[in-house]
Every structure is written in C-alpha cells, then in structure tokens.
Design an enzyme around this catalytic site. Structure first.
Site, PDB file in Angstrom:
ATOM      1  N   HIS A 194       9.339 -18.412  25.005  1.00  0.00           N
ATOM      2  CA  HIS A 194       9.309 -18.711  26.436  1.00  0.00           C
ATOM      3  C   HIS A 194       9.280 -20.219  26.606  1.00  0.00           C
ATOM      4  O   HIS A 194       8.322 -20.863  26.201  1.00  0.00           O
ATOM      5  CB  HIS A 194       8.077 -18.057  27.082  1.00  0.00           C
ATOM      6  CG  HIS A 194       8.077 -16.563  26.966  1.00  0.00           C
ATOM      7  ND1 HIS A 194       8.667 -15.746  27.898  1.00  0.00           N
ATOM      8  CD2 HIS A 194       7.595 -15.736  26.006  1.00  0.00           C
ATOM      9  CE1 HIS A 194       8.540 -14.476  27.528  1.00  0.00           C
ATOM     10  NE2 HIS A 194       7.891 -14.443  26.369  1.00  0.00           N
TER      11      HIS A 194
ATOM     12  N   ASN B 240      12.224 -15.033  31.754  1.00  0.00           N
ATOM     13  CA  ASN B 240      11.218 -14.903  32.832  1.00  0.00           C
ATOM     14  C   ASN B 240      10.835 -16.275  33.374  1.00  0.00           C
ATOM     15  O   ASN B 240       9.686 -16.705  33.316  1.00  0.00           O
ATOM     16  CB  ASN B 240       9.996 -14.095  32.380  1.00  0.00           C
ATOM     17  CG  ASN B 240       9.285 -14.663  31.172  1.00  0.00           C
ATOM     18  OD1 ASN B 240       9.848 -15.450  30.412  1.00  0.00           O
ATOM     19  ND2 ASN B 240       8.035 -14.268  30.978  1.00  0.00           N
TER      20      ASN B 240
ATOM     21  N   ASP C 251      11.760  -9.292  29.611  1.00  0.00           N
ATOM     22  CA  ASP C 251      10.488  -9.529  28.913  1.00  0.00           C
ATOM     23  C   ASP C 251       9.410 -10.136  29.808  1.00  0.00           C
ATOM     24  O   ASP C 251       9.674 -10.978  30.651  1.00  0.00           O
ATOM     25  CB  ASP C 251      10.714 -10.439  27.705  1.00  0.00           C
ATOM     26  CG  ASP C 251       9.466 -10.551  26.858  1.00  0.00           C
ATOM     27  OD1 ASP C 251       9.028  -9.524  26.322  1.00  0.00           O
ATOM     28  OD2 ASP C 251       8.901 -11.656  26.769  1.00  0.00           O
TER      29      ASP C 251
ATOM     30  N   HIS D 194       8.320  -7.438  20.033  1.00  0.00           N
ATOM     31  CA  HIS D 194       6.919  -7.522  19.584  1.00  0.00           C
ATOM     32  C   HIS D 194       6.185  -6.185  19.324  1.00  0.00           C
ATOM     33  O   HIS D 194       5.305  -5.786  20.082  1.00  0.00           O
ATOM     34  CB  HIS D 194       6.087  -8.382  20.516  1.00  0.00           C
ATOM     35  CG  HIS D 194       6.337  -8.276  22.003  1.00  0.00           C
ATOM     36  ND1 HIS D 194       6.363  -7.093  22.683  1.00  0.00           N
ATOM     37  CD2 HIS D 194       6.533  -9.241  22.931  1.00  0.00           C
ATOM     38  CE1 HIS D 194       6.565  -7.334  23.976  1.00  0.00           C
ATOM     39  NE2 HIS D 194       6.681  -8.628  24.142  1.00  0.00           N
TER      40      HIS D 194
ATOM     41  N   ASP E 262       7.345 -15.017  20.024  1.00  0.00           N
ATOM     42  CA  ASP E 262       6.850 -14.768  21.384  1.00  0.00           C
ATOM     43  C   ASP E 262       5.999 -15.958  21.856  1.00  0.00           C
ATOM     44  O   ASP E 262       4.963 -15.766  22.513  1.00  0.00           O
ATOM     45  CB  ASP E 262       6.062 -13.457  21.476  1.00  0.00           C
ATOM     46  CG  ASP E 262       5.806 -13.047  22.924  1.00  0.00           C
ATOM     47  OD1 ASP E 262       6.398 -13.650  23.831  1.00  0.00           O
ATOM     48  OD2 ASP E 262       4.994 -12.125  23.136  1.00  0.00           O
TER      49      ASP E 262
END
Ligand code: NCD
Length: 457
Positions: A68, A100, A158, A238, A324
C-alpha cells in the site's frame, strides 16, 4: 548513481530461475547483467568498480505483489517516493501497489497518475493494481478492460473483500479473458463482524472481539468454487490460517488457476504479540495491555497456524511472500485497539523476518529467494519472468544481502512514513547491503565495500 560497469565478486549467487546456488561473480554494465559465474580477469572491463561480495548473498531483486503506497489521497501515511525508498532498503526492485487510494484506482486516469508519479519519484518499478469494483464499493464492476489497457497487473478491492459472489464470478470471467489475476482479500464480513484480532484465548483475555478462522476460509472456499466454475485466475491474498492451506492445496491439485501469498508477520508472530512483545504497552485499557501495532488484517493467529503456513510456503503450496506493507500515521494507531487502523509497515523488515525461518532451518535459502522472486513473477505471468532472473542479458535488478548481520529495528531510521511495526526494538539477523535496479545502485548500507577499480594486467 549510474553504475556503468560493476563487478560483484565472490558472492553466493542464489538464482532460483536457473536453480543456481553457488559462489561466483556478477558483472553489470549498461543496466544489464552482462556476465555471471566465475569470471577470469580477461572478462572484466578496465576501470570496473568492484564490490567484495564475500559472505553476501546475491539474488534477483525481490518482487512484492501486495503493498500500500497510499498515493493518491493518503500522503500523510505514505507516498510513492517514501514507499519506493523503503522498498529499495528492503531489497525490493518491483512492487505492486494496491488500489485502496483516494480516489481508488478504478479508471485509467488514476493508473496514469500513479505511473507518472512512479516515473518521477520512484527508485523501483511500481506496477499498479486496479480495483475490481467501481469506487471499491463492491456493487458494480470497474472498467476492467480500460484498466488492463492502462497497465494494471491485477485486480483487487483489497482492504475489503469482493463480497458479492456474483460480482466475484463476473470478475473471474473477465480475468480469464484479460489474463490477469483477481487478488481477493478473503473476509466473510458476517463472520468477522466487529472483530479486531484473532478469535482465541488472548482475545478473550483482553475482552476484544475475535475474528474466527472461518471468516477467511469460507471466502477462500467460495472463491475457489467460482474459479473452478469460470476458469478465472484467482490469487488469494495474505493467507493466515492453517485451514486455508488445504483449500489452496486441493484447488491446485485439481489443476485450477489458483495461487496464494503469505506475509512475513503471519509466518513469524502470533496473537500473543497483541499483548505487547516487550511488556510495554503503547495503550492500556482497564489495566490490560495491548500493542496496536499488531493490529492487522488478517489478524496474527495461533502458533499452529504459523507452523502450517511456514510448511506450506516451504512446500510451495503457497507461491510467494507478499509484504502487505500497510503504513499508517501515528494517530491512526495511538488509540484503543478497537479503533486503531489495521496494518503493519513491512517493507524494511521483511527480509530480516524471513531469514529467521532460514536460520531455524524451516525454509531453505533457495526457497526463501524463490518465494520473493520467481514465485511472485509467476503469479504476474510469463512476461515478468525476466524480473526474477540473474541470467546475462536481463535487467540488473539485484539485491545483495548479509544473512548473518544482526541489527535492531529502529523505526526512526525507516524510509517509510509508516512506523507502525511490532518489531520496533527487536534484533533481526540478516540485512540488505545493496540494491540495484536496472544497474543503478538505489540503496547501499554502510557495510557495502568497494575494492580498488579493476586494472588489467
Ligand atoms: C490494509 C491497509 O491498511 O490498506 N491493512 C491491513 O491490515 N492489511 C488493508 C487490508 O488488507 O485490510
């Protein structure tokens, strides 16, 4: 720094793409690997800069399928520039950015914005992931074809699951036409409810709402059934529970196009960590201590889950490690456990965490490198295989790391804006010494040793 000609000498070269693990040299020039193996002096250009690689591992630069970067929209948590520096420091040369953001990556203009920012600000290759649904709202499919033409490498909502089963079915149908995977964040919301950590004795002790393992497993089972019905490409994000492993194993055994990833924290820590590793809670409520930096989705689980995931990674049932990397600002974490944001900042600690498994002989060095290079490249597809290779003629994306070097995690030294990690103050063994992307040295630690430039006799 442009490195026109660099020789890495006497390193342990681990290149799973060619099943190679032996001491040798790597020569880089004009952005590519020009030679590999034991190189005689006649093969080395005059004036070439020389790195002493003794005791170091040289592998293809790591590939992260799941991070991210928060840009656009949440630049107070992370930026493409800071995230890319964190990636370089962690040994990653290719990272896939989750959509996101705000606005979310559900149209070509946002993809183009990220690509432009990446060209301007990033040290590493950034591959955008597009949304499955418009606005990540889960009601209507995003313009997947437009996103694919703009250059996304996968689709995901996600942070949220693709909850509507028919939407997931349609997304999988399109994915097989487009040849790109759907990466689903598996969370059956009617089971996870208000849960903030793994269901179990620690949650009960703390009086926190637990998330049952079935919240993940039921959605993986649903997605596998839909992948089977549609022939679509499913990549499970994940994985965190022991029960998820046989679901993926069986799907693969049936020849379905299903792959999976696991994160470093789910391989090396349990829900016990929620109590605060050092016994120094960042937040306390009702006399009970907890550490909000452990709050992550999916949650840290029990030791038996950790063991099953490590075994599945070693066996290859789980194809790759993905970080992640979920950086957050301080105020999103300095609140009660219930209110804290989900996520851990991982890019800079991933290698040190994974090497714990190698040192404990639960994972071979070759398998670890495979799951960080060829594994994720395979999920991306055949055209990405060169990114995970040290074959002469491929781009010089290389990480050089010292597997024995001990260091203590000090988040004030992080390149990432996200300092949210339960590893703060922990000693890890194994650290990146240098990272090259397209032949350029994009990160070097103080331990990197250059010798005298090469002189031909
Ligand atoms: C992710 C984030 O912060 O974007 N957080 C996390 O705990 N992994 C989103 C998500 O996967 O929930």
């Amino acid at each position: 720094m442009e490195t026109d000609s660099i020789l890495i000498r006497h390193a342990r070269i681990v290149d799973p793409s060619r099943k190679l693990d032996r001491v040798g040299d790597l020569l880089l020039g004009s952005g590519e690997i020009t030679a590999a193996g034991r190189l005689g002096p006649d093969r080395i250009p005059e004036g070439c800069r020389v790195i002493d690689g003794a005791g170091l591992v040289a592998s293809p630069g790591f590939i992260d399928l799941h991070c991210h970067l928060r840009e656009p929209g949440f630049e107070y948590k992370e930026t493409i520039a800071a995230g890319s520096k964190a990636a370089a420091k962690g040994g990653f040369t290719t990272i896939c950015a989750m959509p996101n953001t705000d606005p979310p990556v559900d149209n070509a203009a946002v993809v183009e914005f990220i690509q432009k920012r990446a060209r301007q600000d990033s040290l590493v290759r950034i591959l955008p992931i597009g949304c499955v649904s418009k606005g990540r709202k889960g009601h209507e499919l995003a313009e997947m074809e437009e996103l694919a033409s703009a250059g996304v490498v996968a689709f995901s909502d996600d942070g949220d699951p693709v909850y509507d089963a028919n939407l997931m079915r349609l997304a999988l149908i399109y994915s097989s036409d487009l040849g790109l995977p759907i990466i689903n964040h598996c969370q059956e919301l009617s089971l996870s409810c208000n849960g903030v950590m793994a269901e179990g004795p620690v949650a009960t002790h703390l009086g926190l709402d637990g998330i049952p393992a079935a919240a993940e497993e039921t959605m993986i089972a649903r997605d596998i059934a839909l992948a089977e019905a549609t022939g679509g490409r499913l990549h499970v994000a994940h994985l965190s529970t022991a029960g998820s492993v046989p679901l993926v194993r069986d799907a693969k055994a049936r020849g379905l196009s299903v792959t999976a990833e696991v994160c470093p924290h789910h391989l090396t820590s349990t829900d016990q960590w929620v109590l605060g590793r050092k016994g120094e809670p960042t937040t306390a409520a009702g006399g009970l201590a907890y550490d909000t930096s452990t709050k992550v989705y999916p949650p840290l689980r029990a030791q038996r889950d950790v063991e099953a995931l490590v075994q599945a990674l070693a066996d290859g049932v789980i194809d790759c490690v993905a970080t992640d990397h979920a950086p957050h600002d301080v105020t999103s974490k300095q609140v009660t456990y219930q209110d804290a944001a989900f996520g851990i900042s991982v890019l800079e600690t991933a290698l040190g965490s994974l090497l714990q498994l190698v040192h404990a002989k639960k994972l071979s060095m070759g398998a670890m490198v495979d799951r960080l290079t060829t594994g994720p490249a395979r999920v991306l597809g055949e055209s990405y295989s060169d990114l995970a290779s040290l074959q002469p003629g491929t781009a010089a994306d290389i990480v050089l790391f010292d597997p024995e070097r001990e260091w203590t995690v000090d988040t004030s030294e992080f390149e990432s804006k996200g300092r949210n990690t339960p590893l703060e103050g922990t000693t890890l063994k194994g650290r990146v010494v240098a990272t090259f992307a397209g032949g350029s040295l994009i990160y070097q630690s103080p331990e990197l040793k250059f010798e005298e430039p090469h002189v031909n006799a």
